[in-house]
Design a protein around this motif. Structure first.
Motif, PDB file in Angstrom:
ATOM      1  N   ASN A 169       0.824  -1.207   0.000  1.00 45.47           N
ATOM      2  CA  ASN A 169       0.000   0.000   0.000  1.00 45.47           C
ATOM      3  C   ASN A 169       0.861   1.262   0.000  1.00 45.47           C
ATOM      4  N   LEU A 170       1.995   1.186   0.763  1.00 50.95           N
ATOM      5  CA  LEU A 170       2.906   2.330   0.793  1.00 50.95           C
ATOM      6  C   LEU A 170       3.500   2.597  -0.588  1.00 50.95           C
ATOM      7  N   TYR A 171       3.845   1.534  -1.303  1.00 51.71           N
ATOM      8  CA  TYR A 171       4.420   1.690  -2.638  1.00 51.71           C
ATOM      9  C   TYR A 171       3.423   2.374  -3.573  1.00 51.71           C
ATOM     10  N   HIS A 191      14.145   2.482  -2.622  1.00 55.43           N
ATOM     11  CA  HIS A 191      15.389   1.944  -2.076  1.00 55.43           C
ATOM     12  C   HIS A 191      15.758   2.642  -0.768  1.00 55.43           C
ATOM     13  N   SER A 192      15.518   3.942  -0.725  1.00 52.81           N
ATOM     14  CA  SER A 192      15.793   4.668   0.511  1.00 52.81           C
ATOM     15  C   SER A 192      14.872   4.203   1.628  1.00 52.81           C
ATOM     16  N   MET A 193      13.612   3.900   1.274  1.00 53.04           N
ATOM     17  CA  MET A 193      12.679   3.383   2.279  1.00 53.04           C
ATOM     18  C   MET A 193      13.124   2.021   2.787  1.00 53.04           C
ATOM     19  N   GLN A 194      13.636   1.219   1.884  1.00 52.71           N
ATOM     20  CA  GLN A 194      14.147  -0.100   2.296  1.00 52.71           C
ATOM     21  C   GLN A 194      15.276   0.070   3.299  1.00 52.71           C
ATOM     22  N   ASP A 195      16.233   0.967   2.998  1.00 53.88           N
ATOM     23  CA  ASP A 195      17.350   1.198   3.917  1.00 53.88           C
ATOM     24  C   ASP A 195      16.854   1.735   5.259  1.00 53.88           C
ATOM     25  N   MET A 247      10.732 -10.170  16.390  1.00 47.93           N
ATOM     26  CA  MET A 247       9.770  -9.727  15.395  1.00 47.93           C
ATOM     27  C   MET A 247       9.260 -10.929  14.621  1.00 47.93           C
ATOM     28  N   GLU A 248       8.031 -10.806  14.039  1.00 50.31           N
ATOM     29  CA  GLU A 248       7.413 -11.880  13.273  1.00 50.31           C
ATOM     30  C   GLU A 248       8.080 -12.073  11.916  1.00 50.31           C
ATOM     31  N   PHE A 249       8.970 -11.149  11.499  1.00 45.76           N
ATOM     32  CA  PHE A 249       9.630 -11.215  10.176  1.00 45.76           C
ATOM     33  C   PHE A 249      11.084 -10.820  10.369  1.00 45.76           C
ATOM     34  N   THR A 250      11.907 -11.275   9.418  1.00 47.41           N
ATOM     35  CA  THR A 250      13.355 -11.019   9.489  1.00 47.41           C
ATOM     36  C   THR A 250      13.759  -9.993   8.426  1.00 47.41           C
ATOM     37  N   ILE A 251      15.034  -9.609   8.515  1.00 47.32           N
ATOM     38  CA  ILE A 251      15.553  -8.668   7.513  1.00 47.32           C
ATOM     39  C   ILE A 251      15.519  -9.271   6.122  1.00 47.32           C
ATOM     40  N   GLN A 252      15.805 -10.550   6.034  1.00 55.47           N
ATOM     41  CA  GLN A 252      15.758 -11.214   4.735  1.00 55.47           C
ATOM     42  C   GLN A 252      14.352 -11.183   4.166  1.00 55.47           C
ATOM     43  N   ASP A 253      13.368 -11.368   5.089  1.00 53.70           N
ATOM     44  CA  ASP A 253      11.978 -11.276   4.632  1.00 53.70           C
ATOM     45  C   ASP A 253      11.677  -9.871   4.112  1.00 53.70           C
ATOM     46  N   MET A 254      12.187  -8.877   4.824  1.00 53.36           N
ATOM     47  CA  MET A 254      11.949  -7.490   4.390  1.00 53.36           C
ATOM     48  C   MET A 254      12.541  -7.252   3.001  1.00 53.36           C
ATOM     49  N   SER A 295      11.683  -6.212  -2.751  1.00 49.71           N
ATOM     50  CA  SER A 295      12.047  -6.595  -4.115  1.00 49.71           C
ATOM     51  C   SER A 295      10.824  -7.063  -4.899  1.00 49.71           C
ATOM     52  N   SER A 296       9.995  -7.896  -4.286  1.00 46.09           N
ATOM     53  CA  SER A 296       8.826  -8.422  -4.992  1.00 46.09           C
ATOM     54  C   SER A 296       7.819  -7.309  -5.284  1.00 46.09           C
ATOM     55  N   ILE A 297       7.675  -6.378  -4.366  1.00 48.05           N
ATOM     56  CA  ILE A 297       6.727  -5.264  -4.601  1.00 48.05           C
ATOM     57  C   ILE A 297       7.208  -4.398  -5.756  1.00 48.05           C
ATOM     58  N   ALA A 298       8.523  -4.097  -5.797  1.00 48.08           N
ATOM     59  CA  ALA A 298       9.048  -3.263  -6.881  1.00 48.08           C
ATOM     60  C   ALA A 298       8.905  -3.954  -8.222  1.00 48.08           C
ATOM     61  N   GLN A 299       9.124  -5.296  -8.256  1.00 47.86           N
ATOM     62  CA  GLN A 299       9.021  -6.022  -9.521  1.00 47.86           C
ATOM     63  C   GLN A 299       7.571  -6.161  -9.981  1.00 47.86           C
TER      64      GLN A 299
END
Length: 877
Positions: A810-812, A831-835, A859-866, A871-875
């Motif tokens: 939704n943010l994207y 990319h800046s938001m990801q960082d 947390m319920e999710f990891t950095i790798q998940d993030m 990546s999937s949202i951008a693609q």
């Protein structure tokens, strides 16, 4: 003092083979009295050495000792302090100055006198005596006086004479005859006295024996005197005989002198007549040339030039005193004046006719140039008139009134001729500027055999307005440039305008320079400053006259006269240029950039040729108008930026004046490449970029559809990209400022946007940080009711990986709606938001580990998940 002197001589100087000549009792000036003696001595052996020796008593006080000695040749100056008054002080200047005080003035004077005598006798380099009485400086003491340098020793030294070799031999031979001469001096002296008496008697007898010879000599002298009397008588008779001869010779000499005076007078009279004949006689050929010479043919002009120069020489000859009283000289001068006046009238009438005739010929050729953007060349007229340049110089030196009249006539004729040519030339230029479009419509035609241009200035202005309505040329602005493509900018029209304006200046420049050069050569105005007539004045009836010199308070240099004539002849150029500049500015305000560059270049070129020329002055005045239009153009663009309005229903994106500034800068850089007035563009850049900055912030603050950070970020990114690509050195500070603003607002937008997908989690950890800031220890935060472990687990469970991904998606979409497509900053922002999200994740983990140690909460999710979510949202989009 005598006893001391003998004691010193015996104890100190005699063992050293020295003689003491003078002594003075002294002490050092300014110190306690420790008396000592200064002694003047000479050596008894040759070569003689003269010294000044300081002697003082020993500590026991019984004996004297030698303390210091100076060579007299090292003495440079003796200062007695006062030559008129008694003063015991004196100075001796050796390698340093020694100041002494004598026990008495008499001793000081005696010592100084001795020093002076020794200096005069033994030294080549003379010592300087200062403040010494002249009576002391005497080379010798008069005989009979008992005083001397030192008790008569120096006088004895002066009377002493060495024996020569012969005298020594006689004395030795005499002493050898008398063996007792050495042992018994009195007997030897008595013997010498007896022998002297014998010699005196022999001398008296010899004189008495020579009395006879003396009598004979006296008789001879009497005879000689008689002979002299006889010779004097004969000389007297000879003198009486020569007296008559002398009188005759005096008469002959007087006659010769009178003859010589007559010859001299005749020669001088002949020289005067020859001078008048040589310098005041004008040949018949010159007289005929002045009266009837053909002023239209080259040979006739050459003959008139030679005749006028000869006439000037005759009239300007320097006559000797009295020549002007001769009747022949007066008649000749009257003849010269008549010839001068006659030739001046002929020359003036002929040149007036030449001006009129050449004017008619020049007017007939105007129709050949009206259809083209060229000005007629006047080189044939100049070439024909320059043949009379020397005659004009003669007229200037002899008949100034006629010369001034000719100059006024020429200026009046050329003013009318150039006014027609320049007016037609600028009408063609205006038509070419405003009457041609890409489709060929709106052209003005040429009608009539005379080549007169149809339409007037008002019609040209109407044409400019009508054509500009269809081509956006009436009001160019940064807003328009930002909303149009390169083809819509109609670069061809501006390039055509630039070429037309350059051609106008290129035609005017040689025309003005050629005319100024001709005026200087023809009227001989490039020489030394001189008085001239005042500026021409037009009366109401149209007659042209000049003010008399008496009314002109200041003298006008010839360079000023050239400038005045050029101002009169080309009085329409500045007006026409300003009219053309106004038309170009009306067609397209950005034409002022082209005009500023071209005008500046031509002004710079004209100043290099002649800074005080008419062309340089006129173009400089017009350049002020062009610069004013340029400043008005820049002010207009700034005003339009301030008046810009944005739509409340659509996103802002890149503001039109931002892209317009980019296009303006590219256009300006192309125009001002290697231009002389680059500084004006740099100042305009500063004004425009500051206006762009302030108005971007103004629009960002007023924006309702698009967040402020997005407006600032996108526009300052565009500004930074523009300035980086153009590399404008004067805007380096603004380029850095734009980058800083872009970075700051990008970061602000990213932080504010990331707070929305994990809103509750963000609020929870903000509360934790607030408790820690209030003084609660981190390990005690879990005991707070609102921030215990159960509340933390409850918040974390609300954000499983699936919900996080959904929130990021939704943010994207929301970011995509905020950002414009032109700037392509979506991926950069994402990319800046990801960082930033990763940074916040690590920050949250750190707070959990510090505030809830050993709880095992994660947390319920990891950095790798993030990373996979981003990546999937951008693609997917």
């Amino acid at each position: 003092m005598t006893a001391i002197k003998h004691a010193l001589q015996r104890d100190i100087f005699t063992p050293n083979d020295e003689r003491l000549l003078s002594i003075v009792n002294v002490c050092k000036a300014g110190k306690k009295k420790k008396n000592c003696f200064l002694c003047a001595t000479v050596t008894t052996e040759r070569p003689v050495q003269v010294k000044v020796v300081k002697v003082k008593k020993t500590d026991k006080g019984d004996f004297y000792k030698r303390q210091m000695a100076w060579e007299l040749r090292d003495l440079t100056e003796v200062d007695a302090k006062d030559a008129n008054k008694e003063n015991p002080e004196f100075d001796l200047h050796f390698e340093k100055v020694y100041r002494w005080v004598a026990s008495s003035t008499a001793e000081k004077n005696s010592f100084i006198s001795c020093i002076w005598k020794l200096n005069q006798r033994y030294l080549r380099k003379k010592v300087e005596f200062v403040n010494v009485s002249p009576q002391l400086l005497e080379e010798s003491v008069p005989s009979g006086e008992s005083q001397s340098v030192a008790g008569g020793d120096e006088d004895a030294l002066d009377d002493y004479q060495e024996l020569n070799t012969r005298e020594e031999q006689d004395i030795e031979s005499m002493m050898e005859v008398c063996e007792y001469a050495i042992s018994n001096a009195e007997a030897f002296a008595e013997k010498l006295s007896r022998e002297l008496q014998v010699l005196d008697g022999a001398n008296i007898q010899s004189i008495m024996a020579s009395e006879k010879q003396v009598n004979i000599l006296m008789q001879l002298l009497d005879q000689a005197l008689a002979e002299v009397d006889n010779i004097e008588g004969k000389l007297l008779s000879y003198e009486e005989m020569l007296q008559s001869v002398k009188e005759q010779m005096d008469q002959i000499s007087q006659s010769n002198r009178l003859i010589q005076i007559s010859n001299t007078n005749n020669g001088k009279l002949l020289d005067e007549i020859q001078f008048l004949v040589n310098y005041m006689d004008l040949s018949k050929g010159h007289i005929k040339a002045l009266q009837e010479g053909d002023l239209s043919s080259p040979k006739g002009i050459e003959a008139c030039i030679n005749a006028s120069e000869a006439l000037s020489q005759c009239m300007n000859v320097a006559l000797n005193p009295g020549h002007d009283k001769l009747m022949a000289v007066k008649q000749q001068q009257q003849l010269f004046s008549e010839l001068r006046d006659t030739f001046a009238r002929r020359l003036t009438n002929h040149l007036n006719n030449v001006f009129v005739h050449q004017g008619h010929d020049q007017s007939s050729t105007l129709s050949q140039h009206t259809a083209e953007l060229t000005l007629p060349k006047h080189s044939p007229l100049h070439r024909d008139l320059l043949r009379y340049a020397k005659l004009m110089e003669w007229l200037k030196n002899t008949q100034r009134e006629k010369y001034d009249g000719l100059s006024r006539t020429y200026v009046d004729y050329m003013t009318r001729l150039y006014e027609r040519e320049i007016k037609d030339f600028f009408e063609v230029a205006k038509i070419k500027m405003a009457g041609t479009s890409k489709d060929g419509k709106g052209k003005f035609g040429l009608h009539g055999s005379s080549g007169k241009l149809t339409g007037s200035t008002s019609s040209l202005n109407k044409l400019a307005v009508s054509s500009s309505n269809s081509r956006r040329s009436q009001s160019s602005s940064l807003l328009d440039m930002g909303n149009m493509s390169a083809s819509d900018l109609d670069v061809a029209d501006r390039t055509r305008f630039d070429k037309i304006f350059e051609q106008v200046l290129s035609e005017l420049e040689p025309l003005c320079l050629a005319e100024q050069d001709f005026i200087s050569k023809f009227f001989k105005l490039q020489q030394n400053p001189t008085l001239a007539q005042a500026e021409n004045v037009d009366d109401s009836d149209g007659t042209v006259h000049s003010r008399p010199l008496s009314e002109h308070r200041q003298s006008i240099s010839e360079k000023d006269m050239v400038r005045m004539m050029m101002n009169k002849i080309f009085q329409s150029i500045e007006t026409e240029l300003n009219s053309l500049i106004a038309l170009g500015d009306k067609i397209d305000s950005f034409n002022s950039l082209y005009m500023l560059v071209k005008m500046s270049h031509h002004v710079w070129t004209a100043e290099n040729v002649d800074p005080a020329s008419y062309l340089s002055t006129t173009l400089g005045n017009v350049l002020v108008t062009v610069k004013r239009n340029f400043d008005k153009c820049i002010s207009g663009q700034i005003r339009q930026m301030e008046e810009v309005k944005i739509s409340k229903k659509s996103k802002v994106g890149i503001l039109p004046f931002v892209t317009g500034f980019e296009e303006f800068a590219k256009l300006a850089e192309a125009i001002f490449r290697n231009a002389e007035r680059r500084g004006d563009l740099d100042k305009a850049y500063i004004k425009l970029i500051r206006a762009v900055f302030s108005n971007v912030e103004k629009v960002a603050n007023e924006s309702q559809k698009t967040p402020r950070d997005v407006v600032m970020m996108e526009n300052f990114h565009h500004i930074f990209s523009t300035l980086s690509s153009l590399k404008i050195s004067c805007l380096d500070a603004e380029r850095k400022d734009a980058k800083q603003k872009y970075t700051e607002h990008l970061q602000s937008y990213v932080i504010n946007s990331l707070g929305q997908p994990l809103e509750k989690l963000n609020h929870f950890f903000e509360g934790v940080e607030a408790r820690v800031a209030q003084g609660v220890r981190e390990e005690e935060v879990s005991y707070q009711l609102a921030f215990n472990k159960q509340e933390l687990r409850k918040v974390i469970k609300e954000y499983p990986g699936k919900e996080v991904k959904k929130g990021l998606d939704n943010l994207y979409r929301k970011v995509d709606k905020h950002l414009c497509e032109e700037e392509s900053l979506l991926q950069v922002v994402w990319h800046s938001m990801q960082d930033e999200f990763i940074r916040q994740y690590k920050h949250f983990e750190g707070l959990i580990n510090r505030c809830y140690p050993g709880s095992g909460i994660t947390m319920e999710f990891t950095i790798q998940d993030m990373l996979e979510y981003f990546s999937s949202i951008a693609q997917s989009h």
